[in-house]
Design an enzyme around this catalytic site. Structure first.
Site, PDB file in Angstrom:
ATOM      1  N   ARG A  62       0.855  -1.195   0.000  1.00  0.00           N
ATOM      2  CA  ARG A  62       0.000   0.000   0.000  1.00  0.00           C
ATOM      3  C   ARG A  62       0.888   1.243   0.000  1.00  0.00           C
ATOM      4  O   ARG A  62       1.128   1.850   1.033  1.00  0.00           O
ATOM      5  CB  ARG A  62      -0.896  -0.037   1.235  1.00  0.00           C
ATOM      6  CG  ARG A  62      -2.118   0.855   1.085  1.00  0.00           C
ATOM      7  CD  ARG A  62      -3.030   0.690   2.240  1.00  0.00           C
ATOM      8  NE  ARG A  62      -2.276   0.612   3.484  1.00  0.00           N
ATOM      9  CZ  ARG A  62      -2.751   0.128   4.616  1.00  0.00           C
ATOM     10  NH1 ARG A  62      -3.956  -0.336   4.664  1.00  0.00           N
ATOM     11  NH2 ARG A  62      -2.012   0.088   5.718  1.00  0.00           N
ATOM     12  N   LYS A 204      18.667 -23.478   7.219  1.00  0.00           N
ATOM     13  CA  LYS A 204      20.029 -23.217   7.715  1.00  0.00           C
ATOM     14  C   LYS A 204      20.910 -24.436   7.451  1.00  0.00           C
ATOM     15  O   LYS A 204      20.506 -25.565   7.716  1.00  0.00           O
ATOM     16  CB  LYS A 204      19.999 -22.898   9.213  1.00  0.00           C
ATOM     17  CG  LYS A 204      19.310 -21.568   9.523  1.00  0.00           C
ATOM     18  CD  LYS A 204      19.408 -21.227  10.990  1.00  0.00           C
ATOM     19  CE  LYS A 204      18.533 -20.035  11.348  1.00  0.00           C
ATOM     20  NZ  LYS A 204      19.177 -18.730  11.216  1.00  0.00           N
ATOM     21  N   GLU A 238      18.517 -14.974  21.909  1.00  0.00           N
ATOM     22  CA  GLU A 238      18.706 -13.775  21.091  1.00  0.00           C
ATOM     23  C   GLU A 238      19.053 -12.604  21.989  1.00  0.00           C
ATOM     24  O   GLU A 238      18.500 -12.487  23.097  1.00  0.00           O
ATOM     25  CB  GLU A 238      17.424 -13.448  20.332  1.00  0.00           C
ATOM     26  CG  GLU A 238      17.027 -14.482  19.310  1.00  0.00           C
ATOM     27  CD  GLU A 238      15.833 -14.012  18.513  1.00  0.00           C
ATOM     28  OE1 GLU A 238      16.027 -13.461  17.428  1.00  0.00           O
ATOM     29  OE2 GLU A 238      14.708 -14.163  19.008  1.00  0.00           O
ATOM     30  N   HIS A 262      10.405 -23.186  15.163  1.00  0.00           N
ATOM     31  CA  HIS A 262      11.849 -23.435  15.060  1.00  0.00           C
ATOM     32  C   HIS A 262      12.326 -24.489  16.070  1.00  0.00           C
ATOM     33  O   HIS A 262      13.044 -25.420  15.719  1.00  0.00           O
ATOM     34  CB  HIS A 262      12.663 -22.155  15.307  1.00  0.00           C
ATOM     35  CG  HIS A 262      12.285 -21.017  14.409  1.00  0.00           C
ATOM     36  ND1 HIS A 262      11.818 -21.187  13.139  1.00  0.00           N
ATOM     37  CD2 HIS A 262      12.332 -19.673  14.604  1.00  0.00           C
ATOM     38  CE1 HIS A 262      11.580 -20.004  12.586  1.00  0.00           C
ATOM     39  NE2 HIS A 262      11.886 -19.069  13.459  1.00  0.00           N
ATOM     40  N   LYS A 360      14.418 -13.547  24.386  1.00  0.00           N
ATOM     41  CA  LYS A 360      14.945 -12.303  23.811  1.00  0.00           C
ATOM     42  C   LYS A 360      15.679 -11.549  24.914  1.00  0.00           C
ATOM     43  O   LYS A 360      15.413 -11.743  26.096  1.00  0.00           O
ATOM     44  CB  LYS A 360      13.805 -11.454  23.266  1.00  0.00           C
ATOM     45  CG  LYS A 360      13.058 -12.145  22.112  1.00  0.00           C
ATOM     46  CD  LYS A 360      12.781 -11.192  20.987  1.00  0.00           C
ATOM     47  CE  LYS A 360      12.018 -11.861  19.863  1.00  0.00           C
ATOM     48  NZ  LYS A 360      12.857 -12.119  18.693  1.00  0.00           N
TER      49      LYS A 360
END
Ligand code: BG6
Length: 507
Positions: A62, A204, A238, A262, A360
């Site tokens: 958009r 991976k 992470e 995952h 995280k």
């Protein structure tokens, strides 16, 4: 046909094949995934000579843009994020085949225009009706786009005379029921064989190497079972936070964002039986079996952990807590960390716990699978501290520093018979001159080639939701434990392992 193809012996499977001329239509080109992963992967494939001359990258979003505006965005994305060196001549070839169609997902005219553009490309680029549609958009928008593709019959390969494929990004639904509905919708709009559900972890190199390690060697398979394995730890850590994806992340949390896909895929590849061959069907058969055999702990309170990061320090910088991230509603109880102990109810894995954790704002980015072996039943060395010696471990480092480490006991030089743990390392970077392709490079190429080996099917997806749904239900409405950004998750995660006399590996 591409001249490069003519020079190749098609039986030589070591050489990557080049797809037939086609268009890759990306919905949501201005999003993070498209800019950081998809467009750079397209560039890398072009740079490696793996795109056909009649390849077209077609963006849909958009924006009041023409082809040139999208070309500029794509160029910046390739310059900033491509794995291989940016070369103006490679880009020029791609730039000539970049198209943009503006519009929103509920606009019939825009989809009619997209259809028209694809028809024109048959003439101008010889794409012969071949197109893959990549849904790089929020899951809530999937049904609208799929219905548009259905209405315009753009999904109909028979009518279009070439292949018509769709790539659906994870998470597929937000629970078993919604994933079934989505699967049903996708499979009625597209032929089921043309639906590619993406889980980029399967692209991976190191994840695929897990299969090579297990099934191409004689060394590991004999000990890959409950007679020798004490436990398995799968970690996806992470250091980043939610990176501006507040709306998506707050609705998903770590469970739906990565545990459901995952981590369970890593578990499946670690625990499955040997497939009869390395093709899509055989691999899926084995993955189904193992995912169906996954069991949850009977005591979810003791053997699952949820956490949410609060402000802390990472790499010398102060970072804010989850609740202070832009766009996160006050008092959100979404988890940014999850850990669980799973079982695999098969003869091979009876009694072996699989500990999965992800978070995280942990101290560093690292994904690894650690197979922890049982201790030697007897040690004839008087001066050896068994605690210090630890267990033998085989650690598959998915990223970074891709490789494999074997930890075992060795004699410390000197007159005493003292044994200590040492490491033997295999590093991709040192063993091979070729660098590994990015996961999306491999997977995009497979989509264009029509190879589904590395794509989970809906049975796997549903089996994974069957594992996650009871967890989500149990967690619903509970407050996650807090952990400081830059630390290895909440205390509860350490307590969970301590209950069974174990500790997490420090990756
Ligand atoms: C994505 C998740 O699937 O994987 C993200 O949605 C996560 O939250 C990302 O950051 C991690 O991917 P990688 O390849 O960097 O480990």
């Amino acid at each position: 046909m591409d001249a490069r193809n003519l020079l190749r012996d098609p039986r030589d499977r070591r050489l990557p094949r080049v797809p037939d001329p086609c268009a890759l239509v990306v919905f949501g080109v201005t999003g993070d995934l498209a800019r950081k992963k998809l467009i750079p992967a397209v560039y890398d494939l072009g740079n490696r000579g793996l795109l056909p001359p009649g390849f077209v990258l077609l963006g849909f979003a958009r924006r009041d843009w023409g082809d040139g505006d999208f070309e500029q965005l794509a160029r910046r994305a390739a310059e900033q994020h491509a794995r291989t060196e940016f070369r103006a001549d490679v880009w020029q070839r791609l730039a000539d085949s970049i198209r943009f169609v503006p519009g929103s997902f509920d606009e019939d005219d825009a989809f009619d225009q997209l259809d028209k553009t694809l028809i024109e490309l048959e003439e101008s680029h010889g794409i012969a009706g071949n197109a893959a549609f990549y849904l790089s958009i929020p899951p809530v928008a999937f049904p609208t786009v799929l219905k548009q593709l259905d209405r315009t019959r753009m999904a109909d390969s028979r009518q279009r005379g070439g292949f018509r494929r769709v790539v659906v990004e994870k998470p597929f639904g937000h629970d078993l029921t919604s994933s079934r509905e989505l699967n049903k919708l996708v499979d009625t709009v597209f032929t089921p064989a043309d639906v590619f559900r993406i889980d980029h972890y399967l692209g991976k190199e190191t994840v695929q190497n897990l299969l090579a390690l297990r099934f191409a060697n004689t060394l590991f398979e004999p000990v890959w079972n409950s007679n020798y394995v004490d436990s398995v730890q799968i970690t996806m850590a992470e250091d980043v936070g939610i990176e501006g994806r507040a709306a998506f992340y707050d609705a998903a949390g770590a469970g739906r964002d990565v545990l459901q896909n995952h981590l369970l895929q890593l578990l499946a590849l670690t625990a499955m039986e040997e497939p009869v061959s390395f093709d899509a069907e055989s691999l899926r058969t084995e993955k189904h079996k193992v995912l169906k055999a996954v069991s949850l702990p009977s005591d979810l309170d003791d053997f699952t952990v949820r956490g949410q990061y609060e402000q802390g320090w990472l790499g010398g910088t102060r970072v804010c807590g989850y609740l202070d991230e832009e766009g996160i509603p006050a008092g959100s109880t979404t988890e940014t960390y999850a850990a669980v102990r799973l079982g695999v109810e098969t003869r091979r894995w009876a009694g072996v716990p699989f500990y999965l954790r992800t978070g995280k704002r942990l101290p560093r980015r690292v994904t690894e699978i650690a197979v922890v072996f049982k201790r030697a039943p007897h040690l004839p060395f008087a001066h050896t501290d068994t605690a210090e010696l630890g267990n033998n471990q085989l650690v598959i480092r998915v990223q970074p520093d891709e490789g494999i480490t074997l930890r075992f006991g060795s004699k410390v030089p000197g007159s005493a018979m003292e044994i200590r743990q040492v490491s033997m390392d295999f590093l991709y970077g040192a063993a091979f001159t070729e660098s590994s392709p990015e996961a999306y490079e491999r997977l995009l190429l497979d989509v264009l080639l029509g190879d589904k080996t590395l794509f989970p099917d809906h049975v796997e997806v549903e089996a994974s939701w069957r594992v996650i749904d009871p967890l989500e239900e149990f967690w619903h409405g509970r407050r996650p434990e807090r952990y400081r950004a830059g630390e290895w998750g909440p205390h509860g995660a350490d307590e969970m392992l301590a209950r069974e006399g174990r500790t997490w590996r420090r990756p």
